[in-house]
Design a protein around this motif. Structure first.
Motif, PDB file in Angstrom:
ATOM      1  N   LEU A 220       0.824  -1.209   0.000  1.00 22.53           N
ATOM      2  CA  LEU A 220       0.000   0.000   0.000  1.00 22.53           C
ATOM      3  C   LEU A 220       0.855   1.255   0.000  1.00 22.53           C
ATOM      4  N   ASP A 221       1.931   1.235   0.819  1.00 16.84           N
ATOM      5  CA  ASP A 221       2.798   2.412   0.856  1.00 16.84           C
ATOM      6  C   ASP A 221       3.468   2.649  -0.493  1.00 16.84           C
ATOM      7  N   LEU A 222       3.830   1.588  -1.161  1.00 16.62           N
ATOM      8  CA  LEU A 222       4.483   1.731  -2.469  1.00 16.62           C
ATOM      9  C   LEU A 222       3.522   2.302  -3.519  1.00 16.62           C
ATOM     10  N   GLU A 223       2.300   1.827  -3.507  1.00 13.34           N
ATOM     11  CA  GLU A 223       1.304   2.334  -4.466  1.00 13.34           C
ATOM     12  C   GLU A 223       0.939   3.783  -4.162  1.00 13.34           C
ATOM     13  N   THR A 224       0.841   4.121  -2.878  1.00 18.91           N
ATOM     14  CA  THR A 224       0.513   5.507  -2.498  1.00 18.91           C
ATOM     15  C   THR A 224       1.612   6.467  -2.942  1.00 18.91           C
ATOM     16  N   ALA A 225       2.859   6.086  -2.762  1.00 18.85           N
ATOM     17  CA  ALA A 225       3.974   6.936  -3.184  1.00 18.85           C
ATOM     18  C   ALA A 225       3.991   7.114  -4.693  1.00 18.85           C
ATOM     19  N   GLN A 226       3.664   6.065  -5.421  1.00 13.34           N
ATOM     20  CA  GLN A 226       3.632   6.178  -6.896  1.00 13.34           C
ATOM     21  C   GLN A 226       2.514   7.112  -7.351  1.00 13.34           C
ATOM     22  N   ALA A 227       1.357   7.008  -6.680  1.00 11.60           N
ATOM     23  CA  ALA A 227       0.243   7.897  -7.029  1.00 11.60           C
ATOM     24  C   ALA A 227       0.572   9.348  -6.697  1.00 11.60           C
ATOM     25  N   ARG A 228       1.332   9.526  -5.624  1.00 12.49           N
ATOM     26  CA  ARG A 228       1.729  10.893  -5.252  1.00 12.49           C
ATOM     27  C   ARG A 228       2.624  11.502  -6.311  1.00 12.49           C
ATOM     28  N   VAL A 229       3.522  10.740  -6.867  1.00 16.69           N
ATOM     29  CA  VAL A 229       4.399  11.234  -7.940  1.00 16.69           C
ATOM     30  C   VAL A 229       3.574  11.660  -9.152  1.00 16.69           C
ATOM     31  N   GLN A 230       2.611  10.845  -9.533  1.00 14.34           N
ATOM     32  CA  GLN A 230       1.780  11.176 -10.694  1.00 14.34           C
ATOM     33  C   GLN A 230       0.962  12.447 -10.447  1.00 14.34           C
ATOM     34  N   ALA A 231       0.431  12.617  -9.235  1.00 12.93           N
ATOM     35  CA  ALA A 231      -0.359  13.808  -8.917  1.00 12.93           C
ATOM     36  C   ALA A 231       0.500  15.066  -8.948  1.00 12.93           C
ATOM     37  N   ASP A 232       1.715  14.981  -8.372  1.00 12.12           N
ATOM     38  CA  ASP A 232       2.598  16.148  -8.378  1.00 12.12           C
ATOM     39  C   ASP A 232       3.054  16.495  -9.798  1.00 12.12           C
ATOM     40  N   SER A 233       3.230  15.470 -10.609  1.00 10.65           N
ATOM     41  CA  SER A 233       3.617  15.720 -12.002  1.00 10.65           C
ATOM     42  C   SER A 233       2.509  16.438 -12.758  1.00 10.65           C
ATOM     43  N   ALA A 234       1.262  16.014 -12.536  1.00  4.89           N
ATOM     44  CA  ALA A 234       0.130  16.678 -13.193  1.00  4.89           C
ATOM     45  C   ALA A 234      -0.015  18.121 -12.714  1.00  4.89           C
ATOM     46  N   SER A 235       0.174  18.338 -11.405  1.00  3.66           N
ATOM     47  CA  SER A 235       0.084  19.707 -10.880  1.00  3.66           C
ATOM     48  C   SER A 235       1.150  20.599 -11.486  1.00  3.66           C
ATOM     49  N   MET A 236       2.354  20.057 -11.636  1.00  4.65           N
ATOM     50  CA  MET A 236       3.415  20.866 -12.227  1.00  4.65           C
ATOM     51  C   MET A 236       3.104  21.230 -13.687  1.00  4.65           C
ATOM     52  N   LEU A 237       2.548  20.285 -14.456  1.00  8.38           N
ATOM     53  CA  LEU A 237       2.201  20.578 -15.851  1.00  8.38           C
ATOM     54  C   LEU A 237       1.127  21.665 -15.936  1.00  8.38           C
ATOM     55  N   GLY A 238       0.150  21.614 -15.024  1.00  6.99           N
ATOM     56  CA  GLY A 238      -0.890  22.636 -15.014  1.00  6.99           C
ATOM     57  C   GLY A 238      -0.352  24.008 -14.687  1.00  6.99           C
ATOM     58  N   GLU A 239       0.530  24.082 -13.695  1.00  8.66           N
ATOM     59  CA  GLU A 239       1.102  25.376 -13.313  1.00  8.66           C
ATOM     60  C   GLU A 239       2.013  25.932 -14.414  1.00  8.66           C
ATOM     61  N   GLU A 240       2.723  25.045 -15.076  1.00  8.80           N
ATOM     62  CA  GLU A 240       3.566  25.508 -16.180  1.00  8.80           C
ATOM     63  C   GLU A 240       2.714  26.084 -17.325  1.00  8.80           C
ATOM     64  N   ALA A 241       1.577  25.434 -17.631  1.00 13.92           N
ATOM     65  CA  ALA A 241       0.684  25.943 -18.674  1.00 13.92           C
ATOM     66  C   ALA A 241       0.113  27.309 -18.288  1.00 13.92           C
ATOM     67  N   ASN A 242      -0.239  27.458 -17.009  1.00 10.65           N
ATOM     68  CA  ASN A 242      -0.761  28.738 -16.545  1.00 10.65           C
ATOM     69  C   ASN A 242       0.300  29.829 -16.637  1.00 10.65           C
ATOM     70  N   TYR A 243       1.531  29.453 -16.313  1.00  9.05           N
ATOM     71  CA  TYR A 243       2.627  30.426 -16.391  1.00  9.05           C
ATOM     72  C   TYR A 243       2.871  30.865 -17.838  1.00  9.05           C
ATOM     73  N   ARG A 244       2.846  29.919 -18.769  1.00  5.41           N
ATOM     74  CA  ARG A 244       3.031  30.288 -20.177  1.00  5.41           C
ATOM     75  C   ARG A 244       1.912  31.192 -20.670  1.00  5.41           C
ATOM     76  N   ALA A 245       0.676  30.920 -20.207  1.00  5.08           N
ATOM     77  CA  ALA A 245      -0.452  31.758 -20.619  1.00  5.08           C
ATOM     78  C   ALA A 245      -0.299  33.180 -20.092  1.00  5.08           C
ATOM     79  N   MET A 246       0.135  33.309 -18.852  1.00  2.00           N
ATOM     80  CA  MET A 246       0.314  34.642 -18.293  1.00  2.00           C
ATOM     81  C   MET A 246       1.469  35.376 -18.974  1.00  2.00           C
ATOM     82  N   ALA A 247       2.515  34.626 -19.328  1.00  2.00           N
ATOM     83  CA  ALA A 247       3.624  35.255 -20.045  1.00  2.00           C
ATOM     84  C   ALA A 247       3.184  35.732 -21.430  1.00  2.00           C
ATOM     85  N   LYS A 248       2.323  34.934 -22.087  1.00  2.00           N
ATOM     86  CA  LYS A 248       1.797  35.354 -23.389  1.00  2.00           C
ATOM     87  C   LYS A 248       0.920  36.585 -23.251  1.00  2.00           C
ATOM     88  N   LEU A 249       0.120  36.610 -22.194  1.00  2.00           N
ATOM     89  CA  LEU A 249      -0.747  37.768 -21.961  1.00  2.00           C
ATOM     90  C   LEU A 249       0.083  39.019 -21.722  1.00  2.00           C
TER      91      LEU A 249
END
Length: 389
Positions: free
Chosen positions: A168-197
């Protein structure tokens, strides 16, 4: 009783005295009436004799004269002048893409600009703040992703010893990595949009041209939230123009792409210009039955301006294989349009459709052959089947 001779002159004088002025007037009146009656009778007699003389002369019937000619294949060429209008080769109305206040306007009406040149600078402090917040969130999510990846890596290494790490601990840690990766991609997209604006706060020219209109000044609020009836600027490319002309259906089929046409400009009398057909719409305007044609015109000296009118000379060679007759040979009536063909010495009506015209000749399409003969002074009162000599 006989009077003496000496008394006879007196009696004669007495008889003359009986002719009083009154009786003389009456006698003259009757004499005048008699003369008028004699004159009237003689006039009537003369008139009757004249009429009787005219009646004795028989009227001769006038035979109609028909002019006949053979239908020919003579080409009916025609030169027409069509109105056209110059348009900028490229034109753009510049509206704000970001909300802000106009800080600086670097060009004005009539300014020559280059592609990528800054035309105007806008000021929007909230955009800067939103860009900084987006950058901060991006860095934060990157750090979280690094930490979650490291934690997962250690768990995987510890799992080499059986029973040291639960599944369970191994699966939870793997899911945490995927969630943080998705959050980083979203924030990067928002940053690019603001830079374009933020880049929209600097208005640049999309191509080389000239500013033809300016409607804003420093301090003005522009953007999607502000009422913007007019564009901030209008940019036109004027070193090359489009001459747009609507060609009628009868002539459009004879034009070809690349054909050189001659035109004149009313604002420049005495000068003629040439240009090549560059584009055709390929379809007919349903309202005017015409095809839109564009002619590219070089204009390095800017002597021609967008919005000017021109007269384009189009030469039509005529429809290949069409038959031609004089325009006087066509009769237009309630029954339609027709020519009168002479067949075996008899008149026969042949329905036709008009084509191009040049001078006194016109193209006709119908049941006709080059050897047929038609009446060129045709009239509507010429009946079907009458003898024609």
């Amino acid at each position: 009783m006989n009077l003496p001779t000496a008394s006879r002159p007196k009696r004669l004088i007495m008889n003359l005295n009986l002719l009083t002025p009154k009786r003389m007037k009456i006698s003259g009146y009757y004499h005048l009436l008699a003369l008028l009656a004699v004159h009237a009778v003689s006039g009537c007699t003369s008139s009757d004799s004249t009429e009787s003389g005219q009646k004795k002369i028989p009227k001769q019937g006038v035979k109609p004269s028909y002019r006949i000619m053979t239908v020919s294949r003579k080409p009916v060429g025609q030169t027409v002048q069509l109105p056209g209008e110059f348009q900028a080769y490229q034109e753009v109305t510049i509206y704000p893409r970001a909300t802000g206040f106009v800080e600086r306007v670097l060009v004005d009406r009539g300014s020559a600009v280059r592609k990528g040149q800054v035309l105007m600078v806008l000021d929007a402090p909230e955009t800067e703040e939103r860009l900084a917040a987006a950058r901060s969130n991006t860095l934060k999510t990157k750090a979280m992703l690094v930490a979650s990846r490291e934690h997962y890596r250690r768990l995987v290494a510890s799992n080499q010893v059986p029973g040291s790490v639960s599944a369970l601990d191994l699966e939870t840690a793997q899911a945490r990595v995927q969630a943080d990766s998705a959050s980083m991609l979203g924030e990067e997209a928002n940053y690019r949009a603001m830079a374009k604006l933020k880049s929209y706060l600097r208005v640049v020219a999309p191509f080389d041209g000239y500013i033809t209109e300016r409607n804003v000044h420093p301090g003005a609020l522009v953007g999607s939230g502000a009422k913007q009836d007019l564009p901030m600027m209008i940019l036109q490319q004027q070193n090359r123009l489009r001459l747009v002309v609507d060609v009628p259906e009868a002539y459009s089929s004879q034009l070809r792409e690349g054909q050189v046409l001659t035109f004149s400009v009313s604002a420049m009398p005495g000068k003629t210009f040439t240009g090549k057909i560059s584009r055709r719409s390929g379809s007919m305007n349903k309202q005017f039955r015409s095809e839109t044609v564009e002619i590219d015109v070089a204009n390095k000296d800017r002597s021609l301006r967008p919005g000017m009118f021109a007269e384009i000379i189009v030469s039509a060679a005529g429809t290949p294989g069409a038959l031609a007759v004089p325009t006087s040979a066509i009769v237009a009536s309630t029954e339609g349009q027709y020519v009168i063909k002479v067949e075996d010495g008899r008149a026969r009506k042949v329905d036709v459709r008009r084509g191009q015209a040049s001078g006194d000749m016109i193209e006709v399409f119908g049941d006709l052959r080059p050897t047929d003969q038609v009446i060129i002074n045709a009239r509507e009162d010429i009946k079907e089947g009458i003898a024609v000599r």
